[in-house]
Design a protein around this motif. Structure first.
Motif, mmCIF file in Angstrom:
data_model
loop_
_atom_site.group_PDB
_atom_site.id
_atom_site.type_symbol
_atom_site.label_atom_id
_atom_site.label_comp_id
_atom_site.label_asym_id
_atom_site.label_seq_id
_atom_site.Cartn_x
_atom_site.Cartn_y
_atom_site.Cartn_z
ATOM 1 N N ALA A 38 24.124 -16.509 -29.302
ATOM 2 C CA ALA A 38 23.094 -16.776 -30.315
ATOM 3 C C ALA A 38 21.980 -17.649 -29.749
ATOM 4 N N SER A 39 22.310 -18.547 -28.852
ATOM 5 C CA SER A 39 21.246 -19.423 -28.335
ATOM 6 C C SER A 39 20.301 -18.667 -27.410
ATOM 7 N N TYR A 40 20.766 -17.545 -26.854
ATOM 8 C CA TYR A 40 19.859 -16.716 -26.051
ATOM 9 C C TYR A 40 19.023 -15.793 -26.929
ATOM 10 N N THR A 41 19.586 -15.393 -28.055
ATOM 11 C CA THR A 41 18.873 -14.404 -28.861
ATOM 12 C C THR A 41 18.056 -15.031 -29.987
ATOM 13 N N SER A 42 18.248 -16.314 -30.275
ATOM 14 C CA SER A 42 17.528 -16.901 -31.413
ATOM 15 C C SER A 42 16.106 -17.312 -31.028
ATOM 16 N N GLY A 43 15.271 -17.361 -32.060
ATOM 17 C CA GLY A 43 13.906 -17.869 -31.891
ATOM 18 C C GLY A 43 13.000 -16.966 -31.087
ATOM 19 N N SER A 44 12.949 -15.671 -31.427
ATOM 20 C CA SER A 44 12.070 -14.729 -30.730
ATOM 21 C C SER A 44 12.160 -14.851 -29.226
ATOM 22 N N PRO A 45 13.264 -14.441 -28.628
ATOM 23 C CA PRO A 45 13.386 -14.613 -27.186
ATOM 24 C C PRO A 45 12.364 -13.779 -26.433
ATOM 25 N N THR A 46 11.888 -14.298 -25.358
ATOM 26 C CA THR A 46 10.972 -13.506 -24.538
ATOM 27 C C THR A 46 11.805 -12.538 -23.728
ATOM 28 N N PHE B 231 14.540 -13.576 -21.072
ATOM 29 C CA PHE B 231 15.927 -13.957 -21.311
ATOM 30 C C PHE B 231 16.779 -12.825 -21.899
#
Lengths: 283, 485
Positions: free
Chosen positions: A235-243, A246
């Protein structure tokens, strides 16, 4: 065309259609996984190209390497493995005797088993704040034991209900024969009942492992930097509109997150169908 | 001979003494310059790419101050819940907190005001280097400075020059609409152009391309796109009595326009978050897009962009009234830093805050495309290094600088995110055509009233009046008559 040839043709058409249906279903269900797997092996420039890059020309493990070296991938992987395995074992350890006492001695009457099931109806989101407050007061946040205890308690009702069905399927006469031959109750359970209900134990173990492995809410609220699990990392890689930078690591973390559950399922699969069928016959 | 040996011994003793003295002085100087040497500051952020941003500055931070950073990631989905749970239990495992200023009303009581640290540690935060509008909405609460930005999250416009400069396109557009084809200055022009570009190869190809890009996903995106128009037509969230003003003329006009033009956007626009339309822009599939300013860094990256030297940048379209264009660029909160009230190393944390938000270090963060952090200091916009980072970077930075003067904040009172989610849901219902714009906004008003009632009218009103005054200071007031023009 005689009746036999007609029947043969119909069978062949039926077979072709069946396999075609299975093929379509396989593509449908496996496509997301294959896409994630190939994305984890692609270079950054390949994610958004059109037409899409289905199979990378130069597959690379660089995203996996980064996950372990730049991030906390290895630590979180080990945490997930430890927490899921221990929760699974604890769930088995507590659910088998509980289910046995309910199945054989109607322990707690009919109310107890219903009460156990009630615990499963409570949504996790309603419990997360009170449990956090309790754990916080007891100093059990950011602690493996706290998570294992919680997952075990959460999973026990479901495991007990599954096991009751399996144990009731075992003829009482077999146990009685063991008792006549000199076994104690505990020995009868360990030496006679448990070997018969191994498929049921496999089902319980598998579900317990996968449920714990995939759990996110408590894993993020009750953990700290040392005790987080793979699902939190995903989730920390996919959250917040990942560029796009990543996506590789995000996909690698998903693949890595699936592998242990896949292996556990693979190892237990020979018991699985039998176990599911057994439990379903009698409630 | 013996004298010479004597002299050599004396010289040796002198040199040793001198070097010991100098070494001692150097140590003393070093200690004075690094009073926090050996301190570890624990940082909490909400995504891996933010953690990556910290890797860009941590070595220099350590070299300069001897402070080590320990960065923890809590995914965005659970970030607010987890951090507020920790804080309300009266503690926090972290010293430096990254947070979204939309939640300032909920967070500020757990943060240290920064002014005392500025005085005590003589911190240089270069506040004059930040647009006043942005300071008010992202750094202050109740007139007290609590935070420094990390990510200047506002919207600007991006376009593909090919679409606007091809002579055939210009001629066809003029024939059809009666005015010259140029990057849109008003929403009316934007909508005309989106209709014009839809369904044919405006780049000279045979492809059926789209009219424009947008992010209309329900989870707050649709709200941000709606308020791009809502404020230029004179909208405001509440009146002074906390009566929601969403379903007034500005709100209805803004939503009606979005509903009427959705056919010109790519299929799936209702599910688009930030990155999908950005990708369509850099692949040349949409001619224009309003999005976060970090889009410019993707546009300028030759490894992924097909429009590196064809990209244009500008302010958001607005609404022309009496020859003047009124514009509003949504300030979507972004990310800021604050010092935890429960930190045990507050001074060291303040030094880290100063370092990470300094013009030099923050420039590194906002320039790196991997961080998707948007520039926010005036010095970022004027940096020669940034302005020459890719073709058109100067134009890109100028458009952001201009837009900073036109920003409008989100709902910055307690429960702000809840208000925003409710209106986002209703905007999406209208876009899905399951409700008319009026019905959707009426429903949103009902939902907002319920939230206000639940949280306490008096308390909410008091804080809203503060925000309303701050917005008035930057020129945002309720002027429904603009929607008729």
């Amino acid at each position: 065309m005689n009746t036999f040839s007609k029947y043969k043709l119909q069978r062949q058409i039926g077979m072709v259609l069946t396999y075609a249906g299975i093929g379509v279903a396989l593509i449908f269900f496996l496509f997301p996984f294959v896409w994630i797997l190939t994305t984890s092996l692609k270079g950054n420039e390949d994610y958004f190209t059109f037409p899409p890059v289905w199979i990378p020309m130069e597959p690379s493990l660089v995203h996996y390497y980064r996950l372990f070296t730049h991030g906390n991938g290895w630590l979180y992987f080990k945490n997930s493995l430890a927490i899921s395995s221990l929760s699974m074992l604890a769930a088995l350890l507590f659910s088998v005797p509980t289910a046995y006492s309910i199945a054989r001695f109607r322990f707690g009457g009919s109310l107890f088993s219903n009460f156990l099931l009630l615990l499963r109806t409570m949504p996790a989101i309603a419990l997360v704040i009170p449990i956090y407050v309790l754990y916080s007061k007891l100093g059990m946040t950011n602690n493996y034991f706290g998570l294992i205890l919680l997952y075990t308690v959460f999973y026990i009702p479901f495991a007990v209900w599954l096991m009751i069905g399996f144990i009731r399927d075992v003829p009482k006469e077999i146990e009685e024969a063991a008792l006549i031959d000199g076994c104690s109750r505990l020995q009868a359970l360990l030496r006679v009942v448990i070997p018969i209900i191994v498929p049921g134990l496999a089902v319980v173990a598998l579900f317990a492992f996968i449920t714990t492995w995939n759990e996110f809410l408590f894993a993020v609220i009750l953990t700290g930097s040392e005790t987080k699990t793979m699902m939190v990392l995903v989730a920390s890689y996919t959250s917040g509109s990942p560029t796009d930078t990543f996506y590789g690591e995000a996909s690698a973390s998903v693949v890595l997150g699936i592998i242990p559950a896949f292996f556990v399922a693979f190892a237990l699969q020979r018991y699985l169908v039998k176990g599911l069928a057994l439990g379903a016959v009698k409630g | 001979m013996s004298i010479a040996r004597h002299q050599i011994i004396r010289l040796g003793v002198f040199v040793m003494a001198l070097s010991m003295l100098m070494g001692n002085m150097a140590t003393q100087h070093g200690e004075a310059a690094k009073p926090y040497e050996g301190t570890t500051v624990k940082v909490i952020v909400n995504a891996e790419f933010v953690k990556y941003a910290m890797t860009l500055i941590e070595k220099e931070l350590f070299d300069k101050h001897g402070i080590k950073l320990e960065v923890e990631v809590i995914p965005g989905e659970a970030f607010v819940t987890k951090t507020l749970l920790e804080f309300t239990s009266g503690r926090s495992p972290w010293d430096l907190i990254m947070f979204t200023p939309t939640y300032m009303a909920d967070y500020f009581r757990h943060f240290e005001p920064l002014e005392p640290f500025i005085k005590k540690l003589n911190l240089r935060l270069d506040l004059d280097d930040i647009a006043k509008e942005y300071q008010i909405s992202n750094m202050y609460w109740g007139g007290t400075l609590y935070a420094m930005p990390l990510d200047g999250d506002i919207h600007t416009m991006f376009y593909n020059k090919v679409a606007f400069e091809r002579p055939e396109n210009k001629q066809k557009f003029k024939e059809k609409y009666g005015y010259d084809l140029a990057p849109p200055q008003t929403w009316k022009q934007w909508d005309d152009q989106a209709a014009f570009f839809t369904g044919w190869g405006w780049d000279g190809s045979d492809h059926k391309l789209f009219g424009a890009g947008a992010s209309y996903k329900e989870n707050n995106f649709s709200f941000n796109w709606w308020r791009q128009r809502f404020f230029v037509y004179g909208g405001q969230y509440f009146d002074e009595n906390m009566k929601p003003l969403l379903n007034t003329k500005p709100g209805i006009r803004a939503l009606q326009e979005m509903v009427d033009t959705i056919q010109y956007y790519p299929p799936g626009v209702l599910l688009f978050e930030a990155e999908e339309p950005k990708t369509m822009l850099i692949k040349g599939e949409v001619p224009m897009l309003v999005s976060w300013t970090s889009t410019g860094k993707r546009v300028g990256d030759p490894n992924q962009s097909l429009i590196v030297d064809k990209a244009g940048f500008g302010m958001l379209p607005g609404h022309q009234v009496d020859g003047k264009i009124i514009r509003a660029s949504p300030n979507t909160g972004g990310r800021s830093w604050a010092i935890s009230k429960y930190s045990k190393v507050k001074d060291a944390t303040a030094v880290v805050l100063e370092f990470v938000s300094s013009p030099e270090q923050s420039l590194k963060i906002v320039m790196d495309p991997k961080t998707i952090m948007d520039p926010w200091r005036n010095s970022h916009f004027t940096s020669e290094q940034f302005r020459s980072a890719f073709p058109g970077a100067g134009e890109y930075l100028d458009s952001i600088k201009e837009s900073f003067g036109q920003t409008v904040p989100g709902v910055l009172i307690p429960g702000g995110s809840e208000y925003q989610l409710r209106i986002a849901e209703m905007v999406s219902r209208a876009l899905q055509k399951s409700m008319t714009p009026k019905e959707a906004l009426d429903q949103a008003v009902e939902e907002w009233d319920k939230i206000t009632k639940r949280r306490g009218l008096k308390k909410q009103q008091e804080l809203w009046l503060q925000q309303m005054a701050a917005m008035k200071e930057t020129g945002v007031t309720f002027r429904p008559e603009l929607a008729d023009k």
